[in-house]
Design a protein around this motif. Structure first.
Motif, PDB file in Angstrom:
ATOM      1  N   CYS A 172       0.824  -1.211   0.000  1.00 52.60           N
ATOM      2  CA  CYS A 172       0.000   0.000   0.000  1.00 52.60           C
ATOM      3  C   CYS A 172       0.854   1.256   0.000  1.00 52.60           C
ATOM      4  O   CYS A 172       0.440   2.288  -0.496  1.00 52.60           O
ATOM      5  CB  CYS A 172      -0.957   0.016   1.190  1.00 52.60           C
ATOM      6  SG  CYS A 172      -0.179   0.245   2.808  1.00 52.60           S
ATOM      7  N   GLY A 173       2.066   1.162   0.598  1.00 51.61           N
ATOM      8  CA  GLY A 173       2.971   2.294   0.578  1.00 51.61           C
ATOM      9  C   GLY A 173       2.786   3.298   1.695  1.00 51.61           C
ATOM     10  O   GLY A 173       3.447   4.343   1.710  1.00 51.61           O
ATOM     11  N   ALA A 174       1.908   3.005   2.653  1.00 51.24           N
ATOM     12  CA  ALA A 174       1.703   3.942   3.762  1.00 51.24           C
ATOM     13  C   ALA A 174       3.006   4.157   4.535  1.00 51.24           C
ATOM     14  O   ALA A 174       3.307   5.275   4.978  1.00 51.24           O
ATOM     15  CB  ALA A 174       0.606   3.436   4.693  1.00 51.24           C
TER      16      ALA A 174
ATOM     17  N   ALA B 184       6.039   4.089   3.429  1.00 54.75           N
ATOM     18  CA  ALA B 184       7.022   4.897   2.706  1.00 54.75           C
ATOM     19  C   ALA B 184       6.798   6.380   2.981  1.00 54.75           C
ATOM     20  O   ALA B 184       7.740   7.165   3.012  1.00 54.75           O
ATOM     21  CB  ALA B 184       6.929   4.609   1.211  1.00 54.75           C
ATOM     22  N   VAL B 185       5.536   6.772   3.182  1.00 56.40           N
ATOM     23  CA  VAL B 185       5.247   8.172   3.462  1.00 56.40           C
ATOM     24  C   VAL B 185       5.533   8.495   4.926  1.00 56.40           C
ATOM     25  O   VAL B 185       5.966   9.593   5.259  1.00 56.40           O
ATOM     26  CB  VAL B 185       3.781   8.509   3.097  1.00 56.40           C
ATOM     27  CG1 VAL B 185       3.528   9.992   3.231  1.00 56.40           C
ATOM     28  CG2 VAL B 185       3.464   8.063   1.675  1.00 56.40           C
TER      29      VAL B 185
ATOM     30  N   ASP C  73       9.574   6.575  -4.577  1.00 61.72           N
ATOM     31  CA  ASP C  73       9.488   8.032  -4.538  1.00 61.72           C
ATOM     32  C   ASP C  73      10.058   8.652  -5.811  1.00 61.72           C
ATOM     33  O   ASP C  73       9.441   9.531  -6.416  1.00 61.72           O
ATOM     34  CB  ASP C  73      10.273   8.577  -3.328  1.00 61.72           C
ATOM     35  CG  ASP C  73       9.540   8.310  -2.023  1.00 61.72           C
ATOM     36  OD1 ASP C  73       8.330   8.011  -2.074  1.00 61.72           O
ATOM     37  OD2 ASP C  73      10.185   8.388  -0.959  1.00 61.72           O
TER      38      ASP C  73
ATOM     39  N   VAL D 155       7.661   8.266  -8.728  1.00 62.06           N
ATOM     40  CA  VAL D 155       6.480   9.130  -8.701  1.00 62.06           C
ATOM     41  C   VAL D 155       6.897  10.573  -8.995  1.00 62.06           C
ATOM     42  O   VAL D 155       6.231  11.293  -9.745  1.00 62.06           O
ATOM     43  CB  VAL D 155       5.747   9.037  -7.342  1.00 62.06           C
ATOM     44  CG1 VAL D 155       4.490   9.898  -7.365  1.00 62.06           C
ATOM     45  CG2 VAL D 155       5.372   7.592  -7.026  1.00 62.06           C
TER      46      VAL D 155
ATOM     47  N   GLY E 205      -2.905   6.685   0.529  1.00 64.12           N
ATOM     48  CA  GLY E 205      -1.926   6.755   1.614  1.00 64.12           C
ATOM     49  C   GLY E 205      -0.487   6.695   1.127  1.00 64.12           C
ATOM     50  O   GLY E 205       0.442   6.908   1.897  1.00 64.12           O
TER      51      GLY E 205
ATOM     52  N   VAL F   2       0.561   8.750  -1.127  1.00 60.09           N
ATOM     53  CA  VAL F   2       0.885  10.087  -1.622  1.00 60.09           C
ATOM     54  C   VAL F   2       1.611  10.889  -0.549  1.00 60.09           C
ATOM     55  O   VAL F   2       1.060  11.243   0.485  1.00 60.09           O
ATOM     56  CB  VAL F   2      -0.395  10.824  -2.083  1.00 60.09           C
ATOM     57  CG1 VAL F   2      -0.054  12.233  -2.536  1.00 60.09           C
ATOM     58  CG2 VAL F   2      -1.058  10.054  -3.197  1.00 60.09           C
ATOM     59  N   ASN F   3       2.860  11.144  -0.829  1.00 61.08           N
ATOM     60  CA  ASN F   3       3.692  11.932   0.058  1.00 61.08           C
ATOM     61  C   ASN F   3       3.423  13.416  -0.228  1.00 61.08           C
ATOM     62  O   ASN F   3       3.359  13.813  -1.393  1.00 61.08           O
ATOM     63  CB  ASN F   3       5.154  11.601  -0.236  1.00 61.08           C
ATOM     64  CG  ASN F   3       6.076  12.036   0.872  1.00 61.08           C
ATOM     65  OD1 ASN F   3       5.927  13.142   1.384  1.00 61.08           O
ATOM     66  ND2 ASN F   3       7.004  11.170   1.238  1.00 61.08           N
TER      67      ASN F   3
ATOM     68  N   TYR G 174      -4.982   7.988   6.649  1.00 54.68           N
ATOM     69  CA  TYR G 174      -3.681   8.657   6.774  1.00 54.68           C
ATOM     70  C   TYR G 174      -3.564   9.772   5.744  1.00 54.68           C
ATOM     71  O   TYR G 174      -3.093  10.873   6.041  1.00 54.68           O
ATOM     72  CB  TYR G 174      -2.536   7.660   6.595  1.00 54.68           C
ATOM     73  CG  TYR G 174      -2.391   6.707   7.753  1.00 54.68           C
ATOM     74  CD1 TYR G 174      -2.101   7.178   9.033  1.00 54.68           C
ATOM     75  CD2 TYR G 174      -2.541   5.340   7.590  1.00 54.68           C
ATOM     76  CE1 TYR G 174      -1.982   6.319  10.100  1.00 54.68           C
ATOM     77  CE2 TYR G 174      -2.421   4.463   8.654  1.00 54.68           C
ATOM     78  CZ  TYR G 174      -2.135   4.966   9.911  1.00 54.68           C
ATOM     79  OH  TYR G 174      -2.021   4.111  10.962  1.00 54.68           O
TER      80      TYR G 174
ATOM     81  N   ARG H 153      -2.710  13.684   6.527  1.00 49.26           N
ATOM     82  CA  ARG H 153      -1.509  14.328   5.987  1.00 49.26           C
ATOM     83  C   ARG H 153      -1.858  15.496   5.082  1.00 49.26           C
ATOM     84  O   ARG H 153      -1.222  16.545   5.118  1.00 49.26           O
ATOM     85  CB  ARG H 153      -0.729  13.314   5.151  1.00 49.26           C
ATOM     86  CG  ARG H 153       0.019  12.330   5.987  1.00 49.26           C
ATOM     87  CD  ARG H 153       0.660  11.297   5.078  1.00 49.26           C
ATOM     88  NE  ARG H 153       1.152  10.183   5.871  1.00 49.26           N
ATOM     89  CZ  ARG H 153       1.070   8.924   5.499  1.00 49.26           C
ATOM     90  NH1 ARG H 153       0.521   8.615   4.339  1.00 49.26           N
ATOM     91  NH2 ARG H 153       1.545   7.991   6.268  1.00 49.26           N
TER      92      ARG H 153
END
Lengths: 658, 144
Positions: free
Chosen positions: A627-629, A631-632, A646, A649, B47, B49-50, B83, B87
């Motif tokens: 899901c990548g949660a 990584a953030v 990262d 993207v 979630g 997406v930074n 999340y 954020r």
């Protein structure tokens, strides 16, 4: 720089009709890294795929972009093609020129400019792609079937016959579901319990099926092949091992409450079996109405029980099961016609629903099969059926057609005519939908037997003396009608069970706007859900009659069996990865992980001050779902998601903003 | 503020694979037209997406950023969208602090069955950005 090949698909005229393909090609040829561009009419076709393979060989391509339809449609196809061409399947990226561009934009200049951006995004991303390898995880060879109606029963039996151990969880005290409540089935007029009960017994006695009635699923964790299911076994207050099913307790119980099985038309004791053919034939004490539980004394059933099976101290138990696949067959509920105040459903006992009529006409029902008005206990002289109550009515009910009502109304009318030949039967309908094998003939049989079909909606039903008066309009001849009847039957819609959304949430599957569970694809994947390893059967997915439910249950069972016939399965390589040099071991990532896939471990690192140990996060790729949660959440930038890194993207962002 | 002739807003949209990307696909299969201002980036989950991605897009020339995910409670990964919500609400405040209109960042829920909704969101957001004009702050090479 990696050598990128870009394949522009026309999709017949779907894309090429809106996007200027030659202008697009000219732009793409100038993108960095692109060494080969070609156009194809249908890239997904065999010749289309072959031309990619040829180009990979001839131009020594290292990365491939297919600009065509949605990756949700054909990414799998092209990844398989990559493998046959000797490239890692994850060195492919698709640009969605159809669903996201040519199908939604008309202006050729705008669409072409957007197509250029979309292809550039794919090129920029794929240049940074790394080959990914899938891992393997073992599969638990056991299935969970949720729901013990006809769909759940069929799915459990089919799975068990494959030799797969099955856990069947049913929330009510007995197997059977809605089908057990029906009297006869259309279009053959088979007795419903006569064809159902042998199957119920087969489930209970099958060596591969563990039957858990009066039980509910508390939680589901894990993923395809490795689900962990927690089941709450509600306290029955009767020891299942000791009980012989003699029924001594049932007749002695002094409490009388409305029977759920008879939909309130009959009564039961506080200790009861829902219906005579219940499986397992073990009573359950309803603690809300039991005198001992509410007032502290009575114990009549305990004294009556020759086997000493009554156990007032019993408590809910939690049991945990590991399963590889889940079949969801939780069934449906009937629409509450109270929303239609003009039909007097609440106001008169002689206005009933179709399902209530089933209990009224059933030989195991409260009247022993004699059709008597619930209000007066008289044989009706005239019965009126009203169809589409709650169906095809967006205002007060649901927009969909409940599919089964036309047929069960025909069946009930036939049963009425058989039992009470002098009774007049009227059916008010919007349309008669009798699609299905032998269904139209069955409906015509009802008409031939003298059932009056009147096209038009009923405006009002109201009590008039000890009868009911019905006001309606015959829209075919444009005349207003007013007639009296002794019984009104509302063909109320099939709706999702009230807890359907909670069930969907527990399982992590989707439900549509009405609350019916969503299949992965309406045409091509009708029994799968979007969550791998979870399958659908029966009316929980949408209104269905018995043959459809049985067929879908068989399909769901074979899909589950195909999955469980393997020892292990490939995992998605799109998982989180830790850069241990950068990881400071704060474990913020572990806190946001929904799968508990991240744990900590000690590693030895060499520094200027010598060798020391430090804590870092580590990802279990078997558990990680990508899901990548994490990584953030990572403050060090040490956590990354393979395939959606990262850097990738950010490159996509850059590509789109050029 | 001088808006260059023929300027059209550009939206970078991050769509989660399970709901919103599929919702955008559905808009396509149902042929629901919407402005060509949007460019979609597929991510597994909202979630993923930074906030850095958002800022980078505004820096490089996007006029607005959309983050679309599953409805709360429906997240394929159960909690990712929650999340994302936390954020990105903070990110909106940060944008406001930097003097960038927070409306340029929109977070919305689009399910796989809401093709029409996706189209509507794009339409609304395009209209908002047309009023706001190009981003003046942050932009590395200056406004277009």
């Amino acid at each position: 720089m990696k050598r990128v090949g870009v394949f522009l698909c026309w999709c017949g005229s779907n894309i090429a009709g809106v996007v200027d393909m030659d202008r697009l090609q000219a732009e793409v040829e100038r993108m960095p890294g692109v060494v080969h561009v070609e156009q194809n009419k249908y890239t997904c076709s065999d010749p289309g795929q072959e031309s990619i393979r040829r180009a990979i060989r001839e131009h020594r391509l290292q990365r491939v972009v297919v600009a065509a339809c949605s990756p949700r449609m054909h990414e799998r196809t092209f990844r398989a093609m990559m493998r046959t061409a000797g490239l890692n399947p994850y060195l492919l990226e698709m640009a969605n020129l159809r669903e996201h561009c040519s199908w939604v934009h008309r202006d050729i200049d705008e669409a072409t400019a957007k197509a250029v951006d979309l292809v550039r995004r794919a090129v920029f991303k794929v240049r940074l792609a790394r080959p990914l390898q899938s891992g393997k995880v073992p599969i638990t060879r056991r299935a969970l079937v949720l729901g013990g109606g006809i769909a759940g029963i069929q799915a459990a039996l089919d799975l068990a016959d494959f030799g797969i151990p099955v856990v069947l969880v049913e929330s009510s005290p007995s197997l059977g579901g809605r089908m057990a409540q029906l009297d006869k089935t259309f279009p053959t007029l088979d007795c419903s319990s006569c064809i159902l009960t042998p199957k119920m017994v087969e489930v209970a006695t099958h060596p591969s099926i563990r039957l858990l009635t009066y039980s509910e699923v508390e939680s589901v964790e894990g993923y395809v092949g490795n689900f962990k299911v927690l089941v709450r076994r509600k306290a029955r207050s009767v020891d299942e091992q000791r009980c012989t099913g003699c029924g001594e307790c049932l007749s002695k119980c002094p409490a009388k409450v409305p029977s759920e099985f008879d939909l309130g038309l009959g009564t039961r004791g506080a200790i009861y079996v829902p219906f005579p053919q219940a499986v397992p034939n073990v009573p359950v004490i309803d603690r809300q109405s039991c005198l001992y539980f509410t007032r502290g004394r009575c114990r009549i059933c305990q004294r009556a029980c020759p086997a000493g099976a009554i156990d007032y101290q019993q408590e809910d138990r939690l049991e945990s099961y590991e399963v590889g696949a889940i079949v969801v067959a939780t069934g449906y509920d009937q629409f509450d016609p109270a929303a239609y105040g003009e039909y007097a459903y609440r106001a008169s006992p002689n206005v009933i629903t179709g399902l209530e009529f089933e209990r009224l006409v059933s030989s195991t029902g409260p009247t022993g099969g004699r059709i008597l008005t619930p209000g007066g206990g008289r044989e009706p002289q005239r019965v009126v059926f009203i169809k589409c109550v709650g169906s095809r009515d967006e205002q007060r009910g649901a927009s969909y057609c409940s599919k089964t009502c036309c047929m069960y109304v025909a069946k009930q009318a036939i049963l009425l005519k058989e039992k009470l030949p002098r009774c007049e039967v009227y059916v008010f309908y919007m349309d008669v939908r009798a699609a299905g094998k032998d269904y139209e003939e069955f409906y015509l049989r009802a008409r031939e037997m003298g059932v009056q079909y009147v096209r038009g909606r009923v405006a009002r039903v109201f009590p008039h003396g000890d009868r009911l008066r019905i006001r309606a309009e015959d829209t075919l001849i444009g005349r207003r009608l007013e007639l009296e009847a002794d019984l009104v039957v509302l063909a109320s819609a099939m709706v999702p069970r009230p807890d359907a959304r909670q069930v969907a949430r527990k399982l992590g599957i989707a439900a549509n706007q009405h609350g019916f569970f969503s299949e992965a694809h309406p045409k091509l994947r009708p029994v799968e859900t979007h969550t791998a390893g979870i399958f659908l059967a029966g009316a929980a997915q949408g209104p269905k009659d018995i043959p459809d439910s049985v067929a879908q249950a068989g399909a769901a069972a074979s899909k589950a069996a195909a999955l469980l016939s393997r020892q292990e399965m490939e995992t998605e390589p799109v998982v989180a990865e830790v850069n241990e040099h950068w990881c400071s071991g704060c474990l913020r990532c572990a806190r946001v992980c929904p799968y508990n896939a991240i744990s900590e471990r000690e590693i030895r690192v060499r520094t200027a001050a010598g060798v020391r140990t430090k804590t870092v996060a580590t990802v279990n790729p078997g558990l990680c779902q990508g899901c990548g949660a994490c990584a953030v959440a990572c403050r060090d930038g040490a956590m990354n998601l393979a395939g959606f890194a990262d850097q990738q993207v950010l490159a996509e962002v850059d590509a789109l903003c050029l | 503020m001088s808006v260059r002739e023929g300027w059209r807003p550009k939206i970078v949209a991050f769509c989660c694979n399970w709901c919103s990307y599929a919702g955008a696909d559905l808009a396509g299969t149902s042929r629901i037209p919407y402005p060509a201002s949007v460019r979609i980036i597929r991510v597994p989950c909202s979630g993923r997406v930074n906030p850095v991605f958002v800022v980078r897009a505004l820096q490089r020339g996007a006029d607005g950023v959309l983050v679309a995910g599953c409805h709360p409670g429906d997240c394929h990964y159960s909690t990712g969208n929650l999340y994302a919500r936390r954020r990105l609400l903070v990110t909106r405040r940060l944008l406001a602090y930097m003097g960038i209109e927070p409306e340029r960042l929109r977070l919305c829920w689009v399910s796989a069955s809401e093709g029409e909704r996706f189209a509507k969101v794009i339409e609304e957001m395009t209209a908002v950005l047309e009023k706001l004009g190009p981003v003046q702050q942050l932009r590395e090479e200056g406004p277009p």
